[in-house]
Every structure is written in structure tokens, then in C-alpha cells.
Motif scaffolding. Sequence first.
Motif, PDB file in Angstrom:
ATOM      1  N   ARG A 133       0.849  -1.194   0.000  1.00  0.00           N
ATOM      2  CA  ARG A 133       0.000   0.000   0.000  1.00  0.00           C
ATOM      3  C   ARG A 133       0.881   1.238   0.000  1.00  0.00           C
ATOM      4  NH1 ARG A 133      -4.937   2.064   1.103  1.00  0.00           N
ATOM      5  NH2 ARG A 133      -5.911   0.031   1.357  1.00  0.00           N
ATOM      6  N   TYR A 134       0.499   2.185  -0.874  1.00  0.00           N
ATOM      7  CA  TYR A 134       1.165   3.483  -0.959  1.00  0.00           C
ATOM      8  C   TYR A 134       0.069   4.537  -0.929  1.00  0.00           C
ATOM      9  CZ  TYR A 134       5.187   0.755  -2.333  1.00  0.00           C
ATOM     10  OH  TYR A 134       6.219  -0.152  -2.349  1.00  0.00           O
ATOM     11  N   GLY A 135      -0.140   5.130   0.236  1.00  0.00           N
ATOM     12  CA  GLY A 135      -1.235   6.084   0.390  1.00  0.00           C
ATOM     13  C   GLY A 135      -2.561   5.377   0.223  1.00  0.00           C
ATOM     14  N   ARG A 136      -3.341   5.796  -0.752  1.00  0.00           N
ATOM     15  CA  ARG A 136      -4.639   5.177  -1.024  1.00  0.00           C
ATOM     16  C   ARG A 136      -4.545   4.066  -2.073  1.00  0.00           C
ATOM     17  NH1 ARG A 136      -9.136   9.982  -1.193  1.00  0.00           N
ATOM     18  NH2 ARG A 136      -8.669  10.820   0.854  1.00  0.00           N
ATOM     19  N   LEU A 137      -3.361   3.815  -2.584  1.00  0.00           N
ATOM     20  CA  LEU A 137      -3.186   2.837  -3.664  1.00  0.00           C
ATOM     21  C   LEU A 137      -2.633   1.514  -3.154  1.00  0.00           C
ATOM     22  CD1 LEU A 137      -1.578   5.198  -6.322  1.00  0.00           C
ATOM     23  CD2 LEU A 137      -3.929   4.358  -6.289  1.00  0.00           C
ATOM     24  N   VAL A 138      -3.198   0.410  -3.642  1.00  0.00           N
ATOM     25  CA  VAL A 138      -2.690  -0.935  -3.374  1.00  0.00           C
ATOM     26  C   VAL A 138      -2.232  -1.501  -4.714  1.00  0.00           C
ATOM     27  CG1 VAL A 138      -3.241  -3.266  -2.594  1.00  0.00           C
ATOM     28  CG2 VAL A 138      -4.225  -1.287  -1.417  1.00  0.00           C
ATOM     29  N   VAL A 139      -1.000  -1.974  -4.770  1.00  0.00           N
ATOM     30  CA  VAL A 139      -0.426  -2.492  -6.010  1.00  0.00           C
ATOM     31  C   VAL A 139      -1.015  -3.862  -6.314  1.00  0.00           C
ATOM     32  CG1 VAL A 139       1.700  -3.136  -7.184  1.00  0.00           C
ATOM     33  CG2 VAL A 139       1.701  -1.200  -5.594  1.00  0.00           C
TER      34      VAL A 139
ATOM     35  N   ILE B 199       5.114  10.699  -4.333  1.00  0.00           N
ATOM     36  CA  ILE B 199       4.599  11.713  -5.256  1.00  0.00           C
ATOM     37  C   ILE B 199       3.175  11.365  -5.664  1.00  0.00           C
ATOM     38  CG2 ILE B 199       4.863  12.699  -7.566  1.00  0.00           C
ATOM     39  CD1 ILE B 199       7.903  12.387  -7.193  1.00  0.00           C
ATOM     40  N   THR B 200       2.919  10.083  -5.952  1.00  0.00           N
ATOM     41  CA  THR B 200       1.577   9.629  -6.297  1.00  0.00           C
ATOM     42  C   THR B 200       1.051   8.760  -5.167  1.00  0.00           C
ATOM     43  OG1 THR B 200       2.133   9.640  -8.650  1.00  0.00           O
ATOM     44  CG2 THR B 200       0.186   8.395  -8.002  1.00  0.00           C
ATOM     45  N   SER B 201      -0.074   9.162  -4.592  1.00  0.00           N
ATOM     46  CA  SER B 201      -0.632   8.393  -3.477  1.00  0.00           C
ATOM     47  C   SER B 201      -2.108   8.074  -3.666  1.00  0.00           C
ATOM     48  CB  SER B 201      -0.416   9.138  -2.162  1.00  0.00           C
ATOM     49  OG  SER B 201      -1.047  10.388  -2.216  1.00  0.00           O
ATOM     50  N   SER B 202      -2.670   8.474  -4.815  1.00  0.00           N
ATOM     51  CA  SER B 202      -4.062   8.151  -5.128  1.00  0.00           C
ATOM     52  C   SER B 202      -4.249   8.245  -6.639  1.00  0.00           C
ATOM     53  CB  SER B 202      -5.026   9.099  -4.416  1.00  0.00           C
ATOM     54  OG  SER B 202      -5.085  10.344  -5.071  1.00  0.00           O
ATOM     55  N   CYS B 203      -5.445   7.916  -7.088  1.00  0.00           N
ATOM     56  CA  CYS B 203      -5.774   7.991  -8.521  1.00  0.00           C
ATOM     57  C   CYS B 203      -6.037   9.422  -8.961  1.00  0.00           C
ATOM     58  CB  CYS B 203      -6.996   7.132  -8.814  1.00  0.00           C
ATOM     59  SG  CYS B 203      -8.502   7.771  -8.030  1.00  0.00           S
ATOM     60  N   GLY B 204      -6.089  10.329  -8.036  1.00  0.00           N
ATOM     61  CA  GLY B 204      -6.458  11.717  -8.302  1.00  0.00           C
ATOM     62  C   GLY B 204      -7.600  12.155  -7.414  1.00  0.00           C
TER      63      GLY B 204
ATOM     64  N   ASP C  69      -8.421   3.314  -3.105  1.00  0.00           N
ATOM     65  CA  ASP C  69      -9.465   3.053  -2.116  1.00  0.00           C
ATOM     66  C   ASP C  69     -10.848   3.443  -2.631  1.00  0.00           C
ATOM     67  OD1 ASP C  69      -7.554   2.114  -0.417  1.00  0.00           O
ATOM     68  OD2 ASP C  69      -7.530   3.880   0.891  1.00  0.00           O
ATOM     69  N   CYS C  70     -10.897   4.375  -3.593  1.00  0.00           N
ATOM     70  CA  CYS C  70     -12.192   4.800  -4.142  1.00  0.00           C
ATOM     71  C   CYS C  70     -12.692   3.832  -5.213  1.00  0.00           C
ATOM     72  CB  CYS C  70     -12.088   6.205  -4.720  1.00  0.00           C
ATOM     73  SG  CYS C  70     -11.137   6.312  -6.243  1.00  0.00           S
ATOM     74  N   GLY C  71     -11.858   2.839  -5.595  1.00  0.00           N
ATOM     75  CA  GLY C  71     -12.277   1.831  -6.552  1.00  0.00           C
ATOM     76  C   GLY C  71     -11.666   1.962  -7.942  1.00  0.00           C
ATOM     77  N   VAL C  72     -11.067   3.096  -8.248  1.00  0.00           N
ATOM     78  CA  VAL C  72     -10.468   3.321  -9.561  1.00  0.00           C
ATOM     79  C   VAL C  72      -9.169   2.527  -9.680  1.00  0.00           C
ATOM     80  CG1 VAL C  72      -9.399   5.063 -11.038  1.00  0.00           C
ATOM     81  CG2 VAL C  72     -11.510   5.588  -9.821  1.00  0.00           C
ATOM     82  N   VAL C  73      -8.958   1.925 -10.859  1.00  0.00           N
ATOM     83  CA  VAL C  73      -7.728   1.205 -11.150  1.00  0.00           C
ATOM     84  C   VAL C  73      -6.885   2.079 -12.075  1.00  0.00           C
ATOM     85  CG1 VAL C  73      -6.749  -0.857 -12.215  1.00  0.00           C
ATOM     86  CG2 VAL C  73      -8.845  -1.028 -10.882  1.00  0.00           C
ATOM     87  N   CYS C  74      -5.610   2.252 -11.739  1.00  0.00           N
ATOM     88  CA  CYS C  74      -4.732   3.114 -12.535  1.00  0.00           C
ATOM     89  C   CYS C  74      -3.326   2.531 -12.586  1.00  0.00           C
ATOM     90  CB  CYS C  74      -4.703   4.521 -11.957  1.00  0.00           C
ATOM     91  SG  CYS C  74      -4.154   4.595 -10.239  1.00  0.00           S
ATOM     92  N   THR C  75      -2.542   2.978 -13.549  1.00  0.00           N
ATOM     93  CA  THR C  75      -1.152   2.546 -13.688  1.00  0.00           C
ATOM     94  C   THR C  75      -0.250   3.680 -13.241  1.00  0.00           C
ATOM     95  OG1 THR C  75      -1.745   1.147 -15.551  1.00  0.00           O
ATOM     96  CG2 THR C  75       0.565   1.684 -15.303  1.00  0.00           C
ATOM     97  N   VAL C  76       0.743   3.345 -12.396  1.00  0.00           N
ATOM     98  CA  VAL C  76       1.615   4.364 -11.811  1.00  0.00           C
ATOM     99  C   VAL C  76       3.061   3.908 -11.896  1.00  0.00           C
ATOM    100  CG1 VAL C  76       2.088   5.719  -9.738  1.00  0.00           C
ATOM    101  CG2 VAL C  76      -0.231   4.951 -10.186  1.00  0.00           C
TER     102      VAL C  76
END
Length: 153
Positions: free
Chosen positions: A11-17, A52-57, A36-43
Motif C-alpha cells: 500500500r502506498y497512500g490510497r493505492l494498493v499495487v 509523489i503519487t498516493s491516489s488515482c487523483g 481506495d475509491c475503486g479506480v484502477v490506474c497505472t503508476v
Amino acid sequence: MSKAIDMVGKRYGRLVVLKRDGNSSNGGARWLCQCDCGVVCTVDGTRLRSGITSSCGCLRSEIARERFKTDPKICRNKGRRDHFYTETGLPYSSLRASKRNHTGVVGVSLDRKTGKWFARLMIHNRYVLLKSFDQFEEAVAARKTAEKKYLYK
């Protein structure tokens, strides 16, 4: 070349790899993450590890929404479109050079990927000028012509 760090499940902030998703343009590992909001993104992995990146936006949107509710300067101007646009419908941001302007000419910028110069002018939320040029001088001339046509009638 060094081996990529396995980040799956971390886990990195709100993102789980979730899994590895190839390489970035600079050769670093990219990771598919679920916010955590459900959005899937590539980082990019470096951006995750550095914070620097801790969420999908969504985090940025929440902070902006909260700031919009509480910032005194914003609250003073809420609902007053005339503070953001001229009487002809031109955003004031199109008239003044911001700190991010590196060309010295408002509405002219360089696309580093293509090496092309872009001239832009937006009125009433619509582009009346959005064109690319090979030469800086051509872009400046197009912007000045559009300003004369649309701003100084």
C-alpha cells in the motif's frame, strides 16, 4: 540493469499495487494499482515509493473541494463569474502570463514531444485558436492575430 522491486500487495497512500504493468518511458517499472475509491490506474514505481503519487487523483479532488469551501479568497468570489472572465468572455488567465509560462508569450507553448509550438486562445470555454506551428514566431503571430480578431473588436 537492476531488477525491479516487487511491490505487489503493498500500500502506498490510497493505492494498493495489484500487478506489474510494463515499463515507463525511462525504463522504470509501472504498476497497476487500485485506489481506495475503486479506480484502477497505472503508476510509475518511483512515484509510488517516493510518495509523489498516493491516489488515482481522488485525493487532489477532495483537497480542492475542501479548499473551495473554506478558503476565504475563493469564498469571496464564489458565484461571481465576472471575477474570472472579461466582459467579452475571455478568461483572465488567457491574458496574463503565469509562473508556468516559459515562452514569455501568453497562449504560446512548446510541445516537447513533437517539438511543435502551439498557439491557443479560448473564449466562452471554446477554443477559437488551437493550432501547432514549426516555428515559435509563427505561433506568436497566430496568437496576436487571434487576439486582434476576438479581443479588440
